[in-house]
Scaffold this motif. Structure first.
Motif, PDB file in Angstrom:
ATOM      1  N   TYR A 281      20.450 -31.540 -17.430  1.00  0.00           N
ATOM      2  CA  TYR A 281      19.706 -30.727 -18.249  1.00  0.00           C
ATOM      3  C   TYR A 281      20.443 -29.073 -18.639  1.00  0.00           C
ATOM      4  N   GLY A 282      21.139 -28.914 -17.492  1.00  0.00           N
ATOM      5  CA  GLY A 282      22.200 -27.748 -17.622  1.00  0.00           C
ATOM      6  C   GLY A 282      23.120 -27.955 -18.742  1.00  0.00           C
ATOM      7  N   GLY A 283      23.302 -29.101 -18.962  1.00  0.00           N
ATOM      8  CA  GLY A 283      24.431 -29.521 -20.273  1.00  0.00           C
ATOM      9  C   GLY A 283      23.701 -29.890 -21.430  1.00  0.00           C
ATOM     10  N   SER A 284      22.590 -29.682 -21.449  1.00  0.00           N
ATOM     11  CA  SER A 284      21.696 -30.121 -22.871  1.00  0.00           C
ATOM     12  C   SER A 284      22.202 -29.336 -24.117  1.00  0.00           C
ATOM     13  N   CYS A 285      22.488 -30.067 -24.870  1.00  0.00           N
ATOM     14  CA  CYS A 285      22.705 -29.585 -26.230  1.00  0.00           C
ATOM     15  C   CYS A 285      24.213 -29.078 -26.267  1.00  0.00           C
ATOM     16  N   ILE A 286      24.964 -28.956 -25.133  1.00  0.00           N
ATOM     17  CA  ILE A 286      26.622 -28.374 -24.951  1.00  0.00           C
ATOM     18  C   ILE A 286      27.176 -29.919 -24.468  1.00  0.00           C
ATOM     19  N   GLN A 287      26.862 -30.511 -23.403  1.00  0.00           N
ATOM     20  CA  GLN A 287      27.550 -31.726 -23.229  1.00  0.00           C
ATOM     21  C   GLN A 287      26.906 -33.043 -23.648  1.00  0.00           C
ATOM     22  N   TYR A 288      25.325 -33.042 -23.441  1.00  0.00           N
ATOM     23  CA  TYR A 288      24.659 -34.381 -23.712  1.00  0.00           C
ATOM     24  C   TYR A 288      23.723 -33.971 -24.793  1.00  0.00           C
ATOM     25  N   ASP A 289      23.359 -34.927 -25.367  1.00  0.00           N
ATOM     26  CA  ASP A 289      22.401 -35.102 -26.398  1.00  0.00           C
ATOM     27  C   ASP A 289      21.138 -34.768 -26.034  1.00  0.00           C
ATOM     28  N   GLN A 290      20.419 -33.762 -26.476  1.00  0.00           N
ATOM     29  CA  GLN A 290      19.107 -33.325 -26.051  1.00  0.00           C
ATOM     30  C   GLN A 290      17.982 -34.580 -26.110  1.00  0.00           C
ATOM     31  N   ARG A 291      17.994 -34.980 -27.193  1.00  0.00           N
ATOM     32  CA  ARG A 291      17.175 -36.036 -27.691  1.00  0.00           C
ATOM     33  C   ARG A 291      17.200 -37.258 -26.626  1.00  0.00           C
ATOM     34  N   LYS A 292      18.484 -37.693 -26.299  1.00  0.00           N
ATOM     35  CA  LYS A 292      18.615 -38.660 -25.494  1.00  0.00           C
ATOM     36  C   LYS A 292      18.476 -38.364 -24.019  1.00  0.00           C
ATOM     37  N   LEU A 293      18.569 -37.030 -23.778  1.00  0.00           N
ATOM     38  CA  LEU A 293      18.048 -36.785 -22.418  1.00  0.00           C
ATOM     39  C   LEU A 293      16.676 -36.726 -22.064  1.00  0.00           C
ATOM     40  N   GLU A 294      15.994 -36.278 -23.105  1.00  0.00           N
ATOM     41  CA  GLU A 294      14.417 -36.412 -23.250  1.00  0.00           C
ATOM     42  C   GLU A 294      13.996 -37.842 -22.923  1.00  0.00           C
ATOM     43  N   VAL A 295      14.623 -38.956 -23.571  1.00  0.00           N
ATOM     44  CA  VAL A 295      14.171 -40.273 -23.247  1.00  0.00           C
ATOM     45  C   VAL A 295      14.553 -40.569 -21.902  1.00  0.00           C
ATOM     46  N   PHE A 296      15.898 -40.211 -21.502  1.00  0.00           N
ATOM     47  CA  PHE A 296      16.265 -40.348 -19.930  1.00  0.00           C
ATOM     48  C   PHE A 296      15.079 -39.673 -19.019  1.00  0.00           C
ATOM     49  N   ARG A 297      14.626 -38.484 -19.239  1.00  0.00           N
ATOM     50  CA  ARG A 297      13.860 -37.992 -18.366  1.00  0.00           C
ATOM     51  C   ARG A 297      12.331 -38.599 -18.189  1.00  0.00           C
ATOM     52  N   ASP A 298      12.247 -39.228 -19.500  1.00  0.00           N
ATOM     53  CA  ASP A 298      10.953 -39.914 -19.235  1.00  0.00           C
ATOM     54  C   ASP A 298      10.890 -41.364 -18.663  1.00  0.00           C
ATOM     55  N   LYS A 299      12.048 -41.763 -18.673  1.00  0.00           N
ATOM     56  CA  LYS A 299      12.254 -43.059 -18.203  1.00  0.00           C
ATOM     57  C   LYS A 299      12.889 -42.995 -16.607  1.00  0.00           C
ATOM     58  N   VAL A 300      13.014 -41.871 -15.840  1.00  0.00           N
ATOM     59  CA  VAL A 300      13.486 -41.877 -14.653  1.00  0.00           C
ATOM     60  C   VAL A 300      12.717 -41.423 -13.472  1.00  0.00           C
ATOM     61  N   ALA A 301      12.382 -41.972 -12.481  1.00  0.00           N
ATOM     62  CA  ALA A 301      11.520 -41.673 -11.386  1.00  0.00           C
ATOM     63  C   ALA A 301      11.996 -40.526 -10.713  1.00  0.00           C
ATOM     64  N   LEU A 302      11.731 -39.199 -10.988  1.00  0.00           N
ATOM     65  CA  LEU A 302      12.354 -38.211 -10.304  1.00  0.00           C
ATOM     66  C   LEU A 302      12.324 -38.009  -8.840  1.00  0.00           C
ATOM     67  N   TYR A 303      10.871 -38.658  -8.439  1.00  0.00           N
ATOM     68  CA  TYR A 303      10.569 -38.492  -7.002  1.00  0.00           C
ATOM     69  C   TYR A 303      10.303 -40.097  -6.486  1.00  0.00           C
ATOM     70  N   PRO A 304      11.402 -40.675  -5.863  1.00  0.00           N
ATOM     71  CA  PRO A 304      11.410 -42.050  -5.664  1.00  0.00           C
ATOM     72  C   PRO A 304      10.252 -42.374  -4.838  1.00  0.00           C
ATOM     73  N   VAL A 305       9.579 -43.733  -4.886  1.00  0.00           N
ATOM     74  CA  VAL A 305       8.785 -44.256  -4.061  1.00  0.00           C
ATOM     75  C   VAL A 305       9.038 -44.379  -2.483  1.00  0.00           C
ATOM     76  N   GLY A 306       8.187 -43.841  -1.679  1.00  0.00           N
ATOM     77  CA  GLY A 306       8.659 -43.825  -0.264  1.00  0.00           C
ATOM     78  C   GLY A 306       9.148 -42.432   0.226  1.00  0.00           C
ATOM     79  N   LEU A 307       9.499 -41.476  -0.940  1.00  0.00           N
ATOM     80  CA  LEU A 307      10.042 -40.200  -0.476  1.00  0.00           C
ATOM     81  C   LEU A 307       9.183 -39.106   0.219  1.00  0.00           C
ATOM     82  N   THR A 308       9.512 -38.498   1.281  1.00  0.00           N
ATOM     83  CA  THR A 308       8.324 -37.531   1.831  1.00  0.00           C
ATOM     84  C   THR A 308       8.626 -36.215   1.161  1.00  0.00           C
ATOM     85  N   VAL A 309       7.699 -35.746   0.802  1.00  0.00           N
ATOM     86  CA  VAL A 309       7.396 -34.403  -0.081  1.00  0.00           C
ATOM     87  C   VAL A 309       6.452 -33.056   0.423  1.00  0.00           C
TER      88      VAL A 309
END
Length: 364
Positions: A281-309
């Motif tokens: 996201y630091g490279g959004s609109c500069i290196q990476y397509d922002q709309r595609k990053l938004e799709v990616f963000r909505d499809k990635v599990a930021l905190y994996p199952v089993g992780l201690t937080v």
């Protein structure tokens, strides 16, 4: 669908006698250590020497937590075997004399298997990749990038034909690395400027290999050519910008970078998903397509199952599941209160408790 009972711990948190909750692979996709194996002092030391710093283990506190797999073990094994077989042959063919008339057909078949697996699962999320050694990165990276890119392509609503092309382009995006000298490709550390220039040529090699291959769409060759281009023209090999870069290559730019950051390498540990997404996201609109990053963000599990937080409330818990609609707001099973005392476990659904946040990952 396959499920594993697991908790994700740093190797420093793993105690001798614990059981492995999910198998460990070498970089050729073969099983190095089977699930259920007892983790002894010597095994833990060996895994640490192989560059592995996190493990899924069986834990009585969380023995009902389950980890969904994106594709079956068989699909994964066959795909990496196919990549390994073809790429090894090409690496050994230093003069470039061998042709691969079935390359397109066999990789199209594997793409179809991956699509079938993904299509049989509802609301697939991009999960943290399998645990691997760091001895050879290319084979599993090619598979992971294909898996992640097809997940995004399906979410974006591409047609079946486009998904086949996108799948082949993403699986073969690094095929040009088979033409990079092994001492550069496998160097366990930072490349010199001269070596990096040599490495960058893999995009051109990939295009040259794929553009005339039967059954390989020309657009798949352009994926190999363009996946290191960036919106602001800072990429390579041609330094093209924005609309000059094909959409398929823009997707692969995101998944290629993400997998590179989250995979253990000889010279550094892999990041956790939320750390890698922050950098992207630091490279959004500069290196990476922002709309595609938004799709990616909505499809990635930021905190994996089993992780201690550690939560903003001060409580400690384990991620038990990731809601597909809110992958950045997992369900957390609290196991310690704010003072660090053990409590009777209870769950907090962060998608409904918006005032509570994941503050940090709990280390040993």
């Amino acid at each position: 669908m396959e499920w594993k009972f697991v908790r994700l711990l740093s190797i420093g948190q793993v105690q001798p006698g614990m059981k492995l909750g999910k198998r460990i692979y070498n970089e050729e996709g073969l099983t190095l250590l089977a699930e259920g194996a007892e983790l002894t002092v010597s095994i833990l030391r060996r895994l640490g020497n192989l560059g592995i710093d996190m493990l899924y283990v069986r834990d009585e506190i969380t023995d009902d937590i389950v980890l969904p797999e994106m594709v079956t073990d068989e699909t994964r094994r066959q795909a990496i075997k196919q990549i390994r077989t073809v790429y090894r042959s090409m690496m050994n063919d230093t003069m470039g004399r061998i042709s691969y008339p079935h390359l397109g057909y066999s990789f199209r078949k594997m793409t179809e298997e991956i699509l079938n697996d993904l299509g049989s699962r509802e609301d697939v999320l991009i999960m943290l990749g399998d645990i691997h050694t760091t001895d050879h990165y290319l084979y599993t990276h090619s598979f992971n990038v294909c898996l992640y890119t097809l997940t995004l392509g399906m979410a974006a609503g591409y047609s079946k034909d486009d998904l086949f092309t996108l799948g082949m382009g993403s699986m073969l995006h690094d095929i040009g690395k088979t033409r990079i000298p092994p001492e550069v490709l496998l160097k366990p550390g930072r490349l010199s400027d001269e070596e990096f220039e040599e490495m960058k040529r893999h995009t051109e090699h990939g295009f040259a290999i794929l553009k005339d291959e039967p059954f390989v769409p020309l657009l798949a060759a352009h994926c190999a050519f363009q996946h290191h281009e960036r919106l602001d023209g800072s990429g390579y090999p041609r330094g093209i910008q924005g609309g000059e870069i094909h959409d398929f290559a823009k997707w692969i730019a995101i998944t290629d970078s993400y997998d590179a950051m989250t995979t253990n390498r000889v010279y550094r540990r892999g990041m956790l998903p939320h750390e890698a997404v922050d950098i992207l996201y630091g490279g959004s609109c500069i290196q990476y397509d922002q709309r595609k990053l938004e799709v990616f963000r909505d499809k990635v599990a930021l905190y994996p199952v089993g992780l201690t937080v550690k939560l903003s409330t001060g409580e400690t818990g384990v991620v038990t599941s990731v809601p597909p609609k809110t992958p950045n707001r997992p369900i957390v099973r609290v196991i310690e209160d704010a003072e660090g005392a053990r409590v009777q476990p209870y769950e907090i659904d962060l998608s409904s408790r918006l005032s509570v946040m994941v503050e940090r990952i709990k280390e040993a």
